[in-house]
Design a protein around this motif. Structure first.
Motif, PDB file in Angstrom:
ATOM      1  N   PRO A 132      13.269 -41.601 -33.292  1.00  0.00           N
ATOM      2  CA  PRO A 132      14.409 -42.449 -33.690  1.00  0.00           C
ATOM      3  C   PRO A 132      14.937 -43.307 -32.541  1.00  0.00           C
ATOM      4  N   GLU A 133      14.874 -42.801 -31.335  1.00  0.00           N
ATOM      5  CA  GLU A 133      15.379 -43.574 -30.192  1.00  0.00           C
ATOM      6  C   GLU A 133      14.486 -44.760 -29.830  1.00  0.00           C
ATOM      7  N   ASP A 134      13.336 -44.885 -30.471  1.00  0.00           N
ATOM      8  CA  ASP A 134      12.492 -46.067 -30.279  1.00  0.00           C
ATOM      9  C   ASP A 134      12.943 -47.237 -31.162  1.00  0.00           C
ATOM     10  N   THR A 135      13.907 -46.987 -32.024  1.00  0.00           N
ATOM     11  CA  THR A 135      14.414 -48.029 -32.904  1.00  0.00           C
ATOM     12  C   THR A 135      15.023 -49.169 -32.098  1.00  0.00           C
ATOM     13  N   ALA A 136      14.543 -50.385 -32.348  1.00  0.00           N
ATOM     14  CA  ALA A 136      14.994 -51.562 -31.599  1.00  0.00           C
ATOM     15  C   ALA A 136      14.277 -52.785 -32.134  1.00  0.00           C
ATOM     16  N   VAL A 137      14.721 -53.940 -31.667  1.00  0.00           N
ATOM     17  CA  VAL A 137      13.940 -55.156 -31.840  1.00  0.00           C
ATOM     18  C   VAL A 137      12.987 -55.247 -30.656  1.00  0.00           C
ATOM     19  N   TYR A 138      11.721 -55.426 -30.947  1.00  0.00           N
ATOM     20  CA  TYR A 138      10.694 -55.490 -29.904  1.00  0.00           C
ATOM     21  C   TYR A 138      10.276 -56.945 -29.693  1.00  0.00           C
ATOM     22  N   TYR A 139      10.228 -57.314 -28.424  1.00  0.00           N
ATOM     23  CA  TYR A 139       9.874 -58.680 -28.045  1.00  0.00           C
ATOM     24  C   TYR A 139       8.645 -58.663 -27.140  1.00  0.00           C
ATOM     25  N   CYS A 140       7.780 -59.641 -27.308  1.00  0.00           N
ATOM     26  CA  CYS A 140       6.739 -59.824 -26.304  1.00  0.00           C
ATOM     27  C   CYS A 140       7.119 -61.003 -25.419  1.00  0.00           C
ATOM     28  N   ALA A 141       6.593 -60.998 -24.217  1.00  0.00           N
ATOM     29  CA  ALA A 141       6.959 -62.001 -23.227  1.00  0.00           C
ATOM     30  C   ALA A 141       5.772 -62.273 -22.314  1.00  0.00           C
ATOM     31  N   ALA A 142       5.746 -63.480 -21.763  1.00  0.00           N
ATOM     32  CA  ALA A 142       4.642 -63.895 -20.896  1.00  0.00           C
ATOM     33  C   ALA A 142       5.177 -64.354 -19.554  1.00  0.00           C
ATOM     34  N   ALA A 143       4.468 -63.971 -18.495  1.00  0.00           N
ATOM     35  CA  ALA A 143       4.841 -64.364 -17.137  1.00  0.00           C
ATOM     36  C   ALA A 143       3.626 -64.929 -16.423  1.00  0.00           C
ATOM     37  N   GLU A 144       3.817 -66.077 -15.787  1.00  0.00           N
ATOM     38  CA  GLU A 144       2.712 -66.675 -15.028  1.00  0.00           C
ATOM     39  C   GLU A 144       2.531 -65.977 -13.692  1.00  0.00           C
ATOM     40  N   MET A 145       3.634 -65.720 -13.018  1.00  0.00           N
ATOM     41  CA  MET A 145       3.582 -65.034 -11.735  1.00  0.00           C
ATOM     42  C   MET A 145       4.541 -63.852 -11.832  1.00  0.00           C
ATOM     43  N   LEU A 146       3.994 -62.665 -11.956  1.00  0.00           N
ATOM     44  CA  LEU A 146       4.834 -61.496 -12.211  1.00  0.00           C
ATOM     45  C   LEU A 146       5.121 -60.742 -10.929  1.00  0.00           C
TER      46      LEU A 146
END
Length: 123
Positions: free
Chosen positions: A87-101
């Motif tokens: 249940p604690e995994d409940t959330a809105v999940y986003y993916c993201a991209a980084a050129e230089m991390l």
């Protein structure tokens, strides 16, 4: 510019599994480090997992052994396989991209974001 679209969220019972997908357009994903973040109501956005261009992966402690990030450069898609959901995994999940991390857990390192997909885990 990279456009990112997440899919695969939904409602699942505790202990179940989901696979999130993040499809990219505009640029080749192989040129980016890709991350998954999540944000629950009233909480800050939290890094979940990241995969570098080299394939090196990082996970937040709370998902280690349960979640797996992977990328298919031929399909220009990144995945987050989520098993043994809680249940604690409940959330809105986003993916993201980084050129230089640099610091993988910092949202500011990622220049491009998807719109998010809701994951709800019932107890």
């Amino acid at each position: 510019q990279v456009q990112l679209v997440e899919s695969g969220g939904g409602l699942v019972q505790a202990g179940g599994s989901l696979r999130l997908s993040c499809a990219a357009s505009g640029r080749t994903l192989s040129n980016y480090a890709m991350g998954w973040f999540r944000q629950a109501p009233g909480k800050e956005r939290e890094a979940v997992a990241t995969i570098r261009r080299s394939g090196l992966t990082y996970y937040v402690d709370s998902v280690k052994g349960r979640f797996t990030i992977s990328r298919d450069n031929a399909k220009n898609t990144v995945y987050l396989q989520m098993n043994s959901l809680r249940p604690e995994d409940t959330a809105v999940y986003y993916c993201a991209a980084a050129e230089m991390l640099g610091l993988w857990v910092s949202p500011g390192e990622y220049a491009y974001w998807g719109q998010g997909t809701q994951v709800t885990v019932s107890s």
